[in-house]
Each structure stands twice: as C-alpha cells, then as structure tokens.
Write a protein that holds these residues in place. Structure first.
Motif, PDB file in Angstrom:
ATOM      1  N   GLN B  61       0.452  -1.283  -0.022  1.00 16.94           N
ATOM      2  CA  GLN B  61      -0.029  -0.325   0.064  1.00 16.94           C
ATOM      3  C   GLN B  61       0.470   1.110   0.142  1.00 16.94           C
ATOM      4  OE1 GLN B  61      -0.932  -2.734   2.023  1.00 16.94           O
ATOM      5  NE2 GLN B  61      -2.468  -3.270   0.662  1.00 16.94           N
ATOM      6  N   VAL B  62       0.262   2.346  -0.763  1.00 16.00           N
ATOM      7  CA  VAL B  62       0.649   3.717  -0.697  1.00 16.00           C
ATOM      8  C   VAL B  62      -0.517   4.521  -0.478  1.00 16.00           C
ATOM      9  CG1 VAL B  62       2.352   5.733  -1.775  1.00 16.00           C
ATOM     10  CG2 VAL B  62       2.867   2.830  -2.850  1.00 16.00           C
ATOM     11  N   ALA B  63       0.007   5.348   0.510  1.00 21.09           N
ATOM     12  CA  ALA B  63      -0.946   6.470   0.832  1.00 21.09           C
ATOM     13  C   ALA B  63       0.194   7.569   0.797  1.00 21.09           C
ATOM     14  CB  ALA B  63      -1.077   6.253   2.002  1.00 21.09           C
ATOM     15  N   VAL B  64      -0.484   9.075  -0.025  1.00 21.71           N
ATOM     16  CA  VAL B  64       0.484   9.793   0.580  1.00 21.71           C
ATOM     17  C   VAL B  64      -1.029  10.934   1.006  1.00 21.71           C
ATOM     18  CG1 VAL B  64       1.470  11.733  -1.427  1.00 21.71           C
ATOM     19  CG2 VAL B  64       1.618   9.443  -1.547  1.00 21.71           C
ATOM     20  N   GLU B  65      -0.387  11.856   1.733  1.00 23.91           N
ATOM     21  CA  GLU B  65      -0.439  13.249   2.299  1.00 23.91           C
ATOM     22  C   GLU B  65      -0.045  14.558   2.673  1.00 23.91           C
ATOM     23  OE1 GLU B  65      -2.777  13.371   6.067  1.00 23.91           O
ATOM     24  OE2 GLU B  65      -1.724  11.454   6.275  1.00 23.91           O
ATOM     25  N   CYS B  66      -0.808  15.812   2.745  1.00 18.78           N
ATOM     26  CA  CYS B  66      -0.198  16.733   3.201  1.00 18.78           C
ATOM     27  C   CYS B  66      -0.768  17.023   4.479  1.00 18.78           C
ATOM     28  CB  CYS B  66      -0.831  17.925   1.481  1.00 18.78           C
ATOM     29  SG  CYS B  66       0.567  17.879   0.077  1.00 18.78           S
ATOM     30  N   ARG B  67       0.522  17.751   5.294  1.00 20.06           N
ATOM     31  CA  ARG B  67      -0.423  18.037   6.526  1.00 20.06           C
ATOM     32  C   ARG B  67       0.488  19.328   6.921  1.00 20.06           C
ATOM     33  NH1 ARG B  67      -0.085  13.242  10.269  1.00 20.06           N
ATOM     34  NH2 ARG B  67      -1.012  12.275   9.112  1.00 20.06           N
ATOM     35  N   SER B  68      -0.371  20.319   7.409  1.00 25.40           N
ATOM     36  CA  SER B  68      -0.073  21.159   7.521  1.00 25.40           C
ATOM     37  C   SER B  68       1.687  21.792   6.223  1.00 25.40           C
ATOM     38  CB  SER B  68       0.536  21.769   8.981  1.00 25.40           C
ATOM     39  OG  SER B  68       1.689  20.780   9.567  1.00 25.40           O
ATOM     40  N   ALA B  69       2.597  21.824   6.819  1.00 24.94           N
ATOM     41  CA  ALA B  69       3.419  22.300   5.853  1.00 24.94           C
ATOM     42  C   ALA B  69       4.434  21.108   5.456  1.00 24.94           C
ATOM     43  CB  ALA B  69       4.418  23.094   6.272  1.00 24.94           C
ATOM     44  N   GLN B  70       3.974  19.613   5.713  1.00 22.50           N
ATOM     45  CA  GLN B  70       4.929  18.622   5.151  1.00 22.50           C
ATOM     46  C   GLN B  70       4.279  17.984   3.995  1.00 22.50           C
ATOM     47  OE1 GLN B  70       4.927  16.929   9.287  1.00 22.50           O
ATOM     48  NE2 GLN B  70       6.307  17.023   9.152  1.00 22.50           N
ATOM     49  N   LEU B  72       3.593  13.677   3.272  1.00 26.06           N
ATOM     50  CA  LEU B  72       3.054  12.331   3.919  1.00 26.06           C
ATOM     51  C   LEU B  72       3.960  11.103   3.072  1.00 26.06           C
ATOM     52  CD1 LEU B  72       2.115  12.822   7.278  1.00 26.06           C
ATOM     53  CD2 LEU B  72       4.625  13.259   7.101  1.00 26.06           C
ATOM     54  N   ILE B  73       5.215  10.635   2.285  1.00 25.42           N
ATOM     55  CA  ILE B  73       4.458   9.024   1.779  1.00 25.42           C
ATOM     56  C   ILE B  73       4.118   8.510   2.747  1.00 25.42           C
ATOM     57  CG2 ILE B  73       4.640   7.615  -0.310  1.00 25.42           C
ATOM     58  CD1 ILE B  73       6.738  10.173  -1.108  1.00 25.42           C
ATOM     59  N   GLU B  74       3.137   7.085   3.414  1.00 24.12           N
ATOM     60  CA  GLU B  74       3.401   5.559   3.738  1.00 24.12           C
ATOM     61  C   GLU B  74       3.970   5.245   2.785  1.00 24.12           C
ATOM     62  OE1 GLU B  74       0.986   4.763   7.647  1.00 24.12           O
ATOM     63  OE2 GLU B  74       0.352   3.737   5.676  1.00 24.12           O
ATOM     64  N   LEU B  75       4.703   3.191   2.655  1.00 26.23           N
ATOM     65  CA  LEU B  75       4.838   2.333   2.076  1.00 26.23           C
ATOM     66  C   LEU B  75       4.501   1.267   3.311  1.00 26.23           C
ATOM     67  CD1 LEU B  75       7.030   4.292   0.786  1.00 26.23           C
ATOM     68  CD2 LEU B  75       6.818   2.744  -0.839  1.00 26.23           C
ATOM     69  N   GLU B 120       4.529  -2.791  12.709  1.00 27.51           N
ATOM     70  CA  GLU B 120       2.769  -3.065  12.869  1.00 27.51           C
ATOM     71  C   GLU B 120       2.433  -4.338  12.404  1.00 27.51           C
ATOM     72  OE1 GLU B 120       0.805   0.622  12.640  1.00 27.51           O
ATOM     73  OE2 GLU B 120      -0.318   0.033  11.996  1.00 27.51           O
ATOM     74  N   GLY B 121       1.901  -5.301  13.551  1.00 25.06           N
ATOM     75  CA  GLY B 121       1.709  -7.169  13.344  1.00 25.06           C
ATOM     76  C   GLY B 121       2.232  -7.336  12.343  1.00 25.06           C
ATOM     77  N   ASN B 122       2.211  -7.703  11.491  1.00 23.23           N
ATOM     78  CA  ASN B 122       2.729  -8.377  10.574  1.00 23.23           C
ATOM     79  C   ASN B 122       3.692  -7.434   8.691  1.00 23.23           C
ATOM     80  OD1 ASN B 122       0.962  -8.457   9.034  1.00 23.23           O
ATOM     81  ND2 ASN B 122       1.263 -10.352   8.174  1.00 23.23           N
ATOM     82  N   GLU B 123       3.786  -5.990   9.241  1.00 18.37           N
ATOM     83  CA  GLU B 123       3.886  -5.593   8.374  1.00 18.37           C
ATOM     84  C   GLU B 123       5.118  -4.677   8.844  1.00 18.37           C
ATOM     85  OE1 GLU B 123      -0.484  -4.746   6.102  1.00 18.37           O
ATOM     86  OE2 GLU B 123       0.062  -3.247   7.687  1.00 18.37           O
ATOM     87  N   ASN B 124       5.717  -3.882   7.542  1.00 10.72           N
ATOM     88  CA  ASN B 124       7.159  -2.964   7.479  1.00 10.72           C
ATOM     89  C   ASN B 124       5.681  -1.801   6.819  1.00 10.72           C
ATOM     90  OD1 ASN B 124       8.958  -4.402   7.849  1.00 10.72           O
ATOM     91  ND2 ASN B 124       8.555  -5.451   5.880  1.00 10.72           N
ATOM     92  N   VAL B 125       6.367  -0.688   8.073  1.00 12.92           N
ATOM     93  CA  VAL B 125       5.463   0.414   7.531  1.00 12.92           C
ATOM     94  C   VAL B 125       6.401   1.903   7.690  1.00 12.92           C
ATOM     95  CG1 VAL B 125       3.853   2.664   8.513  1.00 12.92           C
ATOM     96  CG2 VAL B 125       2.748   0.174   8.910  1.00 12.92           C
ATOM     97  N   LEU B 126       6.894   2.155   6.174  1.00 12.22           N
ATOM     98  CA  LEU B 126       7.539   3.045   6.417  1.00 12.22           C
ATOM     99  C   LEU B 126       7.186   4.406   5.653  1.00 12.22           C
ATOM    100  CD1 LEU B 126      10.341   3.374   5.677  1.00 12.22           C
ATOM    101  CD2 LEU B 126      10.843   3.466   3.765  1.00 12.22           C
ATOM    102  N   LEU B 127       7.356   5.677   6.828  1.00  8.53           N
ATOM    103  CA  LEU B 127       7.448   7.007   6.406  1.00  8.53           C
ATOM    104  C   LEU B 127       8.087   7.866   6.029  1.00  8.53           C
ATOM    105  CD1 LEU B 127       4.547   8.890   7.104  1.00  8.53           C
ATOM    106  CD2 LEU B 127       5.143   9.108   9.347  1.00  8.53           C
ATOM    107  N   LEU B 128       7.623   8.513   4.843  1.00  8.29           N
ATOM    108  CA  LEU B 128       9.202   9.062   3.932  1.00  8.29           C
ATOM    109  C   LEU B 128       8.177  10.416   4.736  1.00  8.29           C
ATOM    110  CD1 LEU B 128       9.660   7.806   0.721  1.00  8.29           C
ATOM    111  CD2 LEU B 128      10.665   7.505   3.014  1.00  8.29           C
ATOM    112  N   ILE B 129       9.028  11.588   5.409  1.00  8.69           N
ATOM    113  CA  ILE B 129       8.708  13.015   5.118  1.00  8.69           C
ATOM    114  C   ILE B 129       9.148  13.951   4.272  1.00  8.69           C
ATOM    115  CG2 ILE B 129       8.082  14.035   7.595  1.00  8.69           C
ATOM    116  CD1 ILE B 129       8.132  12.167   9.137  1.00  8.69           C
ATOM    117  N   LYS B 130       8.598  14.959   4.427  1.00 10.66           N
ATOM    118  CA  LYS B 130       8.904  15.840   3.188  1.00 10.66           C
ATOM    119  C   LYS B 130       8.739  17.166   3.818  1.00 10.66           C
ATOM    120  CE  LYS B 130      12.199  18.466   0.424  1.00 10.66           C
ATOM    121  NZ  LYS B 130      13.553  18.096   0.452  1.00 10.66           N
TER     122      LYS B 130
END
Lengths: 90, 142
Positions: B61-70, B72-75, B120-130
């Motif tokens: 799964q890939v999720a991308v969002e803008c939050r305040s001045a960031q 975030l990309i979560e894989l 998280e459980g059986n998942e790798n969760v990687l968060l990229l922050i810009k």
C-alpha cells in the motif's frame, strides 16, 4: 511514461565503433530493462564509444543510472568509453 | 491519495505517476515532487524485490497526504521485517566500477527530511517526510 530509444551508428567500419543513444521519456525501474536489452545487442558489436543523449528524458532514477554505469564499465573493459550529455532536470 | 500496488516495477511507476498527479492537484513545487518521485520509486523497488520477492500476486500500500507544511508518504508491506532506517552507507568505493548499485537509500535520504520505520503486526510501515518551505506551504492546497 514510456521510454523511447533512438540509436545512431556509423555506416563504415570505423564509424561503426561509435554510437549515440537518444533517450526520451522516463528511464526508470519499469523501462530500464528495455535500455539494458538494447545495450546487450549494441555492445555485442564492435562499439568502442557510446554517447547517451539524455536531453529528451523527463525522469531518470537509479535503475536507469545503473544500466548506464554497467555499459560504461563494459566499454572500459574493452578499452572504450561511454559518456552522457544534456540531462537538465534537477 | 491511497492505493494498492502489485509487486512489479510497472506498478511501482503507477504509484509514482499517482504521486505526480497528487503534486499537480495540490500545486506542490516541481522540484519537491521530482525528489519524492525518486524516493518513492526507490522504496517501492525495495519492497518489490526484497520484501515481496517480485511476486506480482502480492500487493503493498502507498498513501500520500499533505499535512500542515509536510508531505507524508507511507508505504506498507507484509514482507519480512526490515528497518531501512538502519541501513548504513557503504564505504566509499575504491574504484568507479564498484559504485554500481547501492544508491537507493542514499537517494531516499537526499530527497526527504525524515524517514521513520515501525513494525505493525506483520507489516513494515515506512514513512517518508518532506517539509515544504513556508512560502510554498502557503500555496499548496490542503
């Protein structure tokens, strides 16, 4: 985005030792194997000097750079060289 | 933006294209989107090759969002535990020929401001922050 590869080689024996690959589109993890396959064919011949013209590329990632670096290594091992020109995206 | 991605290079690039479209819609700076596209491709390729073994039936799964001045990309993948943030830069190559490969993680670091990993459980969760500079931050659509 697809990758388009145009190959130019010389017609006589001496000129056939040089080639220019004009790349356009995206050179990425999905398209790098296309370039790799083309290079296998090209480097099976007498090529000693290879120019990668990158002016038409809108995107290049490490997968693409890796293929170019492999070609450069192969050419160096046979006394040749490879160079890159005109990639402007930053 | 959230999507499921099959473990193939073509699907990784579909996610990259979705990120580009997200950047266009949100009016994010081109240079930021370009760098994040590189980072997403590298991380996606790592998941495809190492976590999911290039098995096209498997997905991540890939999720991308803008939050305040960031941005975030979560894989998120269900591969074996692997903390990419613990990857240390290899020694400098003695010769240029040695330098082929090993560029992925340095590229991700170069184009992001922070990388966070958790299991998280059986998942790798990687968060990229810009982070987006304030002048630009005022421009993009939340």
């Amino acid at each position: 985005m697809p990758l388009v590869i145009q190959t130019e080689t010389g017609s006589n024996a001496l000129a056939a030792q040089t080639a220019t690959l004009r790349l356009s589109g995206s050179l990425d993890t999905a398209t790098a194997p296309e370039l790799e396959a083309q290079l296998v064919t090209l480097l099976a011949g007498p090529i000693k000097e290879l120019v990668f013209d990158l002016a038409g590329l809108s995107f290049i990632s490490s997968a693409g750079l890796r293929v170019i670096a492999q070609a450069r290594k192969q050419l160096r091992e046979r006394g040749g060289l490879a160079s890159e020109s005109r990639f402007s995206k930053t | 933006m959230k999507m499921e991605v099959h473990a193939t290079p073509e699907e990784v690039m579909r996610a990259v294209e979705a990120l580009r479209e997200f950047g266009r819609v949100k009016q994010l700076p081109d240079n930021v989107v370009f760098g994040l596209a590189l980072a997403l491709e590298e991380c996606g390729c790592n998941i495809v090759q190492h976590a999911l073994g290039r098995d096209a039936r498997r997905k991540f799964q890939v999720a991308v969002e803008c939050r305040s001045a960031q941005i975030l990309i979560e894989l998120r993948d269900a591969g074996p535990e692997f903390d990419v943030t613990g990857f240390t830069k290899p020694r400098a190559p003695a010769h240029e020929d040695e330098a082929i490969g090993g560029w992925g993680i340095p590229i991700v670091r170069r184009y992001t401001d922070a990388i966070q990993y958790r299991r998280e459980g059986n998942e790798n969760v990687l968060l990229l922050i810009k982070h987006i500079d304030e002048p630009s931050a005022g421009r993009f659509k939340a």
